[in-house]
Each structure stands twice: as structure tokens, then as C-alpha cells.
Design a protein around this motif. Structure first.
Motif, PDB file in Angstrom:
ATOM      1  N   ASN A  72       0.818  -1.209   0.000  1.00 52.62           N
ATOM      2  CA  ASN A  72       0.000   0.000   0.000  1.00 52.62           C
ATOM      3  C   ASN A  72       0.856   1.265   0.000  1.00 52.62           C
ATOM      4  OD1 ASN A  72      -2.260  -1.533   0.060  1.00 52.62           O
ATOM      5  ND2 ASN A  72      -2.673  -1.253   2.244  1.00 52.62           N
TER       6      ASN A  72
ATOM      7  N   HIS B  42      -7.854   1.771   1.853  1.00 51.22           N
ATOM      8  CA  HIS B  42      -6.498   1.391   2.280  1.00 51.22           C
ATOM      9  C   HIS B  42      -5.474   2.404   1.788  1.00 51.22           C
ATOM     10  CE1 HIS B  42      -7.195  -0.266  -1.655  1.00 51.22           C
ATOM     11  NE2 HIS B  42      -5.917  -0.542  -1.824  1.00 51.22           N
ATOM     12  N   LEU B  43      -5.681   2.947   0.578  1.00 52.06           N
ATOM     13  CA  LEU B  43      -4.726   3.936   0.073  1.00 52.06           C
ATOM     14  C   LEU B  43      -4.947   5.298   0.719  1.00 52.06           C
ATOM     15  CD1 LEU B  43      -4.598   3.020  -3.713  1.00 52.06           C
ATOM     16  CD2 LEU B  43      -3.190   2.215  -1.826  1.00 52.06           C
TER      17      LEU B  43
END
Lengths: 294, 282
Positions: free
Chosen positions: B57, B249-250
Motif C-alpha cells: 500500500n 487502504h490507500l
């Protein structure tokens, strides 16, 4: 206003030293502010071709506009909520930390860093926690039978932005309360204890009144923060919605000026905001003068 | 200590531990979320334990960005934020030091007038005059530039006041001695006043750096070119850009990276930070 008893004499140097600050102030502060004042008396037609001078019409329209009145009300509740929440939590933490001896510094370290988080980021963090589909809080609230959804419920959205804005401000209030508590003479508290006052009573009759100058000062600072520095919280999360429920004044100025391109109205709103800041600044400075004497 | 109440102390510790947990919780959740693969967020409630995808990520956000949503890799945005924060900090400190020096150590016509002009900036935060300030910056051709990002924000009444207060406490004898030895005003400023002010400068530096790094509305207005996006405003583009749910998540990896530098500054310079914070408000 004072200078040193003995000063340097030079006819041009002081002006040269002041020049950078004064030039920046004139170009980026005074000039735009006077433009806002000027534009607040003008109105453009819808095509932006003709501009007419309308005296106070922009202002009277604003105060007849239900959306603006709503925004005033929203700002009021938002400021009160943020101020009360962050100050009471911070006072509780400060009183507790002040009892500690060895662990005082470690607790302080854990409590001060949210100051560094930008309001927009604070907003995104809490927005994520309260996200109706994946967030943890709605999941837990569902356990209590409450269906959280800040996308449709005005109350939920308001609670969300208040929590996000207050969370970031706790550190600031905490540091000032802690400094205030540490400056209270221990002898006063001991005297009261000898007279048999309970811990609770000592807090409300001695500590809290002695903290009142700091409390008042923090109230002003927090209201200023909630009114003017929380643009990021709103813009990154609710964008004023749902149904204008979190459309605070600062956000509305931005929307009306840059999205709806209603320059006259936006300028009039700017002027009102400036008036509010001036009043708050004057209150703050009067208070400082008083504190010097006491 | 008036009385030592063991249960009371235990209770206080409990309250504080609970409080610290609540205060730290949002950032903990962000760090956890940034270590999970995208699938986690489709399946329902966000987990509370780290996942396996951390390195992947962070690599994506730093080097690739999300080209579809129009956000550049955040390596560049971090750099822009750093340059903007440093420019604002150094700019504010230098012009405030100079003007405080002029106000305290010289007597000249219109001194009070200039003092009031500087004072007025306290009353005019960017938020209340955004449209006209934007027009001025646009007319000067400063949109999408580091000059436009920093110069309009560097006027500072608080820093000027603080340095003025401090200069007033510097003993008169120092200046008399310097004059007897034949030092001119600038030499006095450079060799005596600056070294004396170093702690104040450092304390303000911490506060101003955080202020500069966290700017949001201003970069949002004057940057349209992704080359000049700063990280704090870039997050907003990631959350709202694109049609679907944000790629959490990013987003959270970006949030962690955006919040980290100012938090580190506070943690490592806590003493200076507290000093700066309490003194600027006097």
C-alpha cells in the motif's frame, strides 16, 4: 507604546526593516479586505456584464435568506458543541494528569500530539470511523439499537463534525488547563483540606474559580477556532450537508464565492465574518489587559 | 500532596488510560486500515488488527498514486507540503524579527501607525476574505506557484508581538555597550539580538511549521495543477475524486504519511512546542 530608552538613530533603516511585513500586509490583507467591503455594496447581473451599486441590499438580502439564517444557527451550535466538548474533556484530563507525579510527562506526550493533525485530516479520520458501511462506531451503535447514518441524518452529521473538530482541539486546551492548574498555590488547597473540604468541594470552590481567567480565554480561542479554522473538517467530510445541516459560515462563504459565483453575497458574508473576528479579538485583548493587572 | 488516596489515584489512571485510548484511537484505526488489502473493506466492518499489505500500500501511494482519480503520487505532494511549510515558517520568522526590531529599537514618524497595520492582520484570517485575496493572487500571476502558496500567508502579527515582548526584556546595557564599541544597528541585531532570541525563534518555528504544513483552504484555492498539490489537500481529492467508495487502504496510508511529519515535530520538540504555544497567546 514604548521603545527602548536609548534608540538607534537612522532615518531610513526602520522603514526598510518594516517594509517586507507592511508590503505583504497591504497587498494580501488590507487591499483584499477593502475589496470585500467594496464588493459587498455591488451586485452583478447574471451574465457578469453590468455591476450596480446597491448600498446595503446584499446585507438585507442575506438576513432575509433562510439559508443564511440556517447557516448562522448551524455555526452557533457547532461552535458551542465543539467548545464545550473539547474544553470539558481537556479539563478532566488536566485535573487527572495534575495529580500524577511520575507519569505526568508520559500522559502529556500522549495527549498533545493531535494538535499537529490538520483539521481536514481529523475530519477524514473520524469520517472513516463513523462510515455507515464499514466504520466501527456505526457497528457498535447498531448493537445499542441506534442506526447511525451521517449521510441522511442531520443530527448525526453535526455530531460527527463536532467530534472531529473537538478531538483536534483537546491538546491545546489540555496544555493551557494544565499550566493553569500548576500555577495554583498548593497552600490554598492545603488550607481548605485542613478545614475539612472534600476533594470535590476543593475543586469547585478553589481550583475552578482560580482557573476562570484561563477558562474564559480558552472559550474565546475555541470559538474562534470553531468558526474559522474548521473549514477543512467540513470540506473534507460532509461538504455542508445533508440538507445544509453542517453548512457553517466559513464554508458558505467559500461555496457562494467559488462554486455559486455569487460575488456580492459572498463579499457581504466576508464583511460580516470580519466583524465577528474583530469583536472576538477585542474581547480577547481586553481580557489580556485585565490579566496583567491581576 | 494533601492526602494520598490510593483508590483516587487508581481511578485517575483509569480515566487517563481510557482518555488516551480514545484520543489515539482514530490514528490507530488509520494505521491498521493502511495495512489491509482492498478486499477487506468490501467485506464489512473494518478489522482492528493489522493486515498483510502494508508495504504494498505505501509503495503504491508514494510512487504511483491513483492516476484514474487524478491524484499524483504523494511523494511529490509531501515535498510540496514541506517546501510550503518551510517557506511560510522562514518567511514569517524573518519578516517578524525585522519588524519587531524596527519597532522596539528605533523611534521614527508613523511608528504607531505601522504597528496598527501589522496588528490588523490578526483580524483578517484567510477564511474571511477568500474571494478578493484569490483575485489579488490571480492578478499577480501567482496561481500554481510556491510563491503564491506561501507569500500571502507570511504576514504574522503574533510573531511580531512575541518578538517585540522579548526584545523589550533584553537589558538596555547590551545595546549601550554595543554602541560604545561602535556597532551599528544591523551588527547589533545580527551578533547580539539574534543569538539571544534563539530559543524563541525555535519555539515559534515549531508552531509555524505545523501551521504551514496544515494549510488546507489556501492550497485548495490556488492550485489547479497537480504539480503543486500539497498532501493535506490532496487527501480530499482522494476521498471525493472517483465515483465509487474511496479506496480506503490507500486513503489511510496517505493520511498516515500526511499526519506523520508534524506529529514527529511535536513529539521530538515537545518542550519547544509547549513554550511556543503558550507564549504566542500571551
Amino acid at each position: 507604546m514604548q521603545t527602548k530608552r536609548m534608540t538607534f538613530s537612522n532615518s531610513w533603516l526602520p522603514y526598510a526593516l518594516l517594509a517586507p511585513q507592511v508590503i505583504v500586509t497591504l497587498i494580501f490583507f488590507i487591499w483584499p479586505a477593502s475589496q470585500a467591503l467594496y464588493q459587498s455594496f455591488l451586485r452583478q447581473d447574471i451574465f457578469g456584464l453590468r455591476t450596480t451599486f446597491v448600498w446595503f441590499d446584499n446585507f438585507s438580502r442575506l438576513f432575509a435568506d433562510p439559508l443564511y439564517l440556517n447557516s448562522l444557527k448551524v455555526t452557533f451550535w457547532f461552535s458551542v458543541g465543539t467548545t464545550v466538548l473539547s474544553m470539558s474533556v481537556a479539563l478532566l484530563f488536566a485535573v487527572m494528569v495534575n495529580r500524577m507525579i511520575r507519569s505526568r510527562d508520559s500522559y502529556t506526550t500522549f495527549l498533545v500530539w493531535p494538535y499537529a493533525v490538520a483539521p481536514a485530516i481529523a475530519g477524514v479520520l473520524w469520517w472513516f470511523i463513523f462510515n455507515p458501511s464499514i466504520g466501527i462506531m456505526p457497528y457498535m451503535l447498531k448493537g445499542f439499537g441506534y442506526d447511525w447514518n451521517h449521510r441522511s441524518s442531520s443530527t448525526d452529521a453535526m455530531i460527527l463534525v463536532i467530534i472531529a473538530a473537538a478531538w483536534k482541539q483537546i491538546s491545546y486546551n489540555f496544555l493551557f488547563f494544565l499550566a493553569g492548574l500548576q500555577s495554583i498555590p498548593q497552600s490554598l488547597i492545603e488550607a481548605a483540606a485542613i478545614d475539612g473540604a472534600s476533594r470535590f468541594k476543593r475543586f469547585w470552590t478553589i481550583v475552578f474559580p482560580l482557573l476562570s481567567p484561563i477558562t474564559f480565554f480558552l472559550m474565546v480561542v475555541n470559538v474562534v477556532y470553531a468558526m474559522f479554522d474548521t473549514f477543512g473538517v467540513i470540506h473534507a467530510t460532509t461538504e455542508g450537508g445533508p440538507a445544509q445541516a453542517t453548512n457553517i459560515l466559513v464554508y458558505k462563504v467559500y461555496r457562494d464565492g467559488f462554486v455559486n459565483l455569487n460575488l456580492g453575497s459572498s463579499a457581504a458574508q466576508s464583511v460580516i465574518l470580519m466583524a465577528i473576528v474583530i469583536v472576538l479579538t477585542v474581547i480577547q485583548f481586553r481580557y489580556i489587559e485585565r490579566r496583567v493587572n491581576y | 500532596m494533601v492526602e494520598n488516596n490510593r483508590w483516587g489515584n487508581l481511578f485517575a489512571h483509569l480515566v487517563l488510560i481510557l482518555g488516551v485510548t480514545i484520543v489515539v484511537f482514530p490514528v490507530y484505526v488509520a494505521i491498521i486500515a493502511s495495512t489491509h488489502p482492498p478486499g477487506t473493506f468490501i467485506r464489512g466492518v473494518m478489522p482492528l488488527l493489522p493486515g498483510p499489505n502494508a508495504i504494498e500500500n505505501y509503495r503504491i501511494v508514494i510512487t504511483e498514486g491513483r492516476s484514474r482519480a487524478g491524484t499524483p503520487p504523494i511523494g511529490g505532494m509531501l515535498w510540496n507540503s514541506f517546501v510550503m511549510a518551510m517557506a511560510i515558517t522562514i518567511g514569517k520568522l524573518s519578516i517578524s524579527l525585522l519588524s519587531a526590531f524596527a519597532i522596539v529599537y528605533f523611534r521614527f514618524p508613523f511608528r504607531i501607525f505601522f504597528f496598527w497595520i501589522i496588528f490588523l492582520t490578526l483580524m483578517l484570517p484567510v477564511e474571511v476574505r477568500i474571494v478578493p485575496t484569490f483575485q489579488v493572487v490571480a492578478d499577480l500571476g501567482m496561481l500554481n506557484s510556491f510563491a503564491g502558496l506561501s507569500i500571502p500567508l507570511i504576514a504574522s502579527a503574533t510573531a511580531t508581538f512575541l518578538f517585540r515582548q522579548f526584545f523589550m526584556t533584553v537589558p538596555e546595557e547590551l545595546m549601550e555597550a554595543a554602541r560604545v564599541d561602535g556597532a551599528g544597528p544591523m551588527k547589533f541585531f545580527k551578533d547580539i539580538l539574534m543569538p539571544l532570541s534563539i530559543t524563541n525563534i525555535a519555539a515559534l518555528f515549531v508552531i509555524m511549521f505545523i501551521y504551514g504544513w496544515n494549510q488546507y483552504l489556501w492550497p485548495l484555492l490556488i492550485t489547479t495543477d497537480p504539480e503543486y498539490y500539497t498532501i493535506v489537500m490532496g487527501i480530499q481529492r482522494m476521498v471525493t475524486g472517483g465515483d465509487s467508495e474511496p479506496l480506503w487502504h490507500l486513503v489511510m496510508a496517505t493520511v498516515v504519511l500526511a499526519a506523520l511529519p508534524p506529529i514527529l515535530v511535536i513529539l521530538f520538540m515537545q518542550r519547544l512546542f509547549v513554550k511556543g504555544l503558550t507564549e504566542t497567546e500571551k
